[in-house]
Design a protein around this motif. Sequence first.
Motif, PDB file in Angstrom:
ATOM      1  N   ALA A  51       0.823  -1.212   0.000  1.00 18.60           N
ATOM      2  CA  ALA A  51       0.000   0.000   0.000  1.00 18.60           C
ATOM      3  C   ALA A  51       0.854   1.257   0.000  1.00 18.60           C
ATOM      4  O   ALA A  51       0.516   2.242  -0.663  1.00 18.60           O
ATOM      5  N   GLN A  96       0.470   4.137  -2.842  1.00 14.29           N
ATOM      6  CA  GLN A  96       0.142   5.499  -2.433  1.00 14.29           C
ATOM      7  C   GLN A  96       1.194   6.477  -2.959  1.00 14.29           C
ATOM      8  O   GLN A  96       0.858   7.552  -3.449  1.00 14.29           O
ATOM      9  N   THR A 126      -6.936   7.429   1.643  1.00  9.82           N
ATOM     10  CA  THR A 126      -5.996   6.323   1.471  1.00  9.82           C
ATOM     11  C   THR A 126      -4.907   6.380   2.537  1.00  9.82           C
ATOM     12  O   THR A 126      -4.588   5.371   3.168  1.00  9.82           O
ATOM     13  N   ILE A 140      -6.223   5.313   5.958  1.00  9.32           N
ATOM     14  CA  ILE A 140      -6.401   3.864   6.068  1.00  9.32           C
ATOM     15  C   ILE A 140      -5.046   3.178   6.246  1.00  9.32           C
ATOM     16  O   ILE A 140      -4.877   2.333   7.129  1.00  9.32           O
ATOM     17  N   VAL A 141      -4.073   3.550   5.429  1.00  6.57           N
ATOM     18  CA  VAL A 141      -2.735   2.940   5.517  1.00  6.57           C
ATOM     19  C   VAL A 141      -2.138   3.167   6.903  1.00  6.57           C
ATOM     20  O   VAL A 141      -1.615   2.246   7.534  1.00  6.57           O
ATOM     21  N   TYR A 180      -3.974   1.017   9.679  1.00 10.89           N
ATOM     22  CA  TYR A 180      -3.571  -0.389   9.638  1.00 10.89           C
ATOM     23  C   TYR A 180      -2.126  -0.556  10.101  1.00 10.89           C
ATOM     24  O   TYR A 180      -1.804  -1.493  10.828  1.00 10.89           O
ATOM     25  N   LEU A 209      -2.495  -5.211   5.190  1.00 10.60           N
ATOM     26  CA  LEU A 209      -3.557  -4.718   4.323  1.00 10.60           C
ATOM     27  C   LEU A 209      -3.143  -4.934   2.878  1.00 10.60           C
ATOM     28  O   LEU A 209      -2.166  -4.351   2.411  1.00 10.60           O
ATOM     29  N   LEU A 216      -7.140  -2.168   0.166  1.00  9.05           N
ATOM     30  CA  LEU A 216      -6.963  -0.728   0.319  1.00  9.05           C
ATOM     31  C   LEU A 216      -7.807   0.018  -0.708  1.00  9.05           C
ATOM     32  O   LEU A 216      -8.485   0.994  -0.382  1.00  9.05           O
ATOM     33  N   THR A 270     -10.859   2.409   0.394  1.00  6.36           N
ATOM     34  CA  THR A 270     -10.783   3.830   0.064  1.00  6.36           C
ATOM     35  C   THR A 270     -12.035   4.256  -0.700  1.00  6.36           C
ATOM     36  O   THR A 270     -12.634   5.293  -0.393  1.00  6.36           O
TER      37      THR A 270
END
Length: 158
Positions: free
Chosen positions: A46, A50, A91, A94-95, A98, A105, A110, A114
């Motif tokens: 991830a 990103q 995003t 969330i990253v 986690y 993840l 992801l 998102t």
Amino acid sequence: MTVGARIRAWREGQKLTLADLADRLDIDISTQTLGRYERGARQPDAEFLQALVRLGCDAAWLLTGVRGSTDDRPEPWQRFSPDAELFGRITDMIVRTYRDLNIPLAPVDLGRMTAQKYAVITEATEDAAERFTMVKLVGVQLRNELTTSEPGTGKRLA
């Protein structure tokens, strides 16, 4: 086309070598790892995805292979025109959540998460400032969901 093939296609479209891309990313990554991602020998994490999006790669295309608007495109995609900054912040939230909880993840998860969180936020308000505030609230909710135990099991939900 696989995610790896799309990574390579994007990199070549930008006229970047593997070394150029590694230098431009704001993460520590080797050209060998980039090559493995492109060949499909390893799934990109991830953090890498990103970082690639921050360089200008279209997140939806990278994860799904769908780009632009065509007449044969499914109806939901025709309406989907994300706010790139909001999408990136969701995003990132969330990253980080986690990572902070030390929960793995997968990139596909992801992407799905998102999109879901983006839909929740954009349906709740049209005000840009409120949307960015809501990212924090959705982050708190996600953290609570991930750390809450299932009733009677003592197991974490994540």
